[in-house]
Design an enzyme around this catalytic site. Structure first.
Site, short mmCIF file in Angstrom:
data_model
loop_
_atom_site.label_atom_id
_atom_site.label_comp_id
_atom_site.label_asym_id
_atom_site.label_seq_id
_atom_site.Cartn_x
_atom_site.Cartn_y
_atom_site.Cartn_z
N GLU A 109 0.83 -1.20 0.00
CA GLU A 109 0.00 0.00 0.00
C GLU A 109 0.87 1.26 0.00
OE1 GLU A 109 -0.14 -2.75 1.89
OE2 GLU A 109 -2.01 -2.79 3.04
N CYS A 131 0.43 1.45 7.41
CA CYS A 131 -0.23 1.77 6.14
C CYS A 131 -1.52 2.55 6.36
CB CYS A 131 -0.49 0.50 5.34
SG CYS A 131 1.01 -0.21 4.64
#
Length: 144
Positions: free
Chosen positions: A64, A100
């Protein structure tokens, strides 16, 4: 959070397939745990990300963040993203790690969909805000 497979939009479905493709590019010599991400920008472009491991572990980067950092490096503005899909070889839909989630809060709109899935096609969708309620953000920083 969506849970009915009939609610996946065609765009999200394509993004999920692109995340599977991104996972195939992962550099995972230690865990052999491939994760892929596909980030949709406001212009319709897709930015791929995959996890990249390192023997020292700490320098390892998730899929991500790789996709988000790549998009920023390619000139896209924080807050201009439309959706991100993330996929991993897990029993249920994979979810972004805490780091993330924090980066998603910083770089994406709070209502942006995060499509989480696995290689078997199971999925669920949540917004960035739903993934990290009460997130620390730039609004929490005091100005001197």
């Amino acid at each position: 959070m969506a849970s009915n497979p009939n609610q996946l939009t065609p765009v999200w479905e394509q993004l999920q397939k692109q995340a599977v493709e991104a996972a195939s590019r992962a550099y995972v010599p230690y865990s052999n745990f491939r994760v892929g991400a596909a980030l949709l920008d406001a212009e319709g472009g897709v930015h791929f990300g995959c996890n990249v491991e390192n023997a020292a572990y700490s320098p390892t980067n998730c899929a991500e963040r790789t996709a988000l950092f790549r998009a920023i490096a390619d000139g896209h503005q924080a807050g201009s993203f439309e959706a991100i899909a993330v996929v991993g070889d897990t029993d249920g839909p994979i979810t972004p790690c805490g780091v993330c989630r924090q980066v998603l809060v910083e770089l994406c709109p709070p209502d942006m969909p995060v499509i989480m899935s696995n290689m078997k096609g199971d999925w669920r969708v949540a917004t960035v805000a739903e993934l990290l309620p009460g997130a620390f953000s730039s609004n929490d920083l005091t100005k001197a």
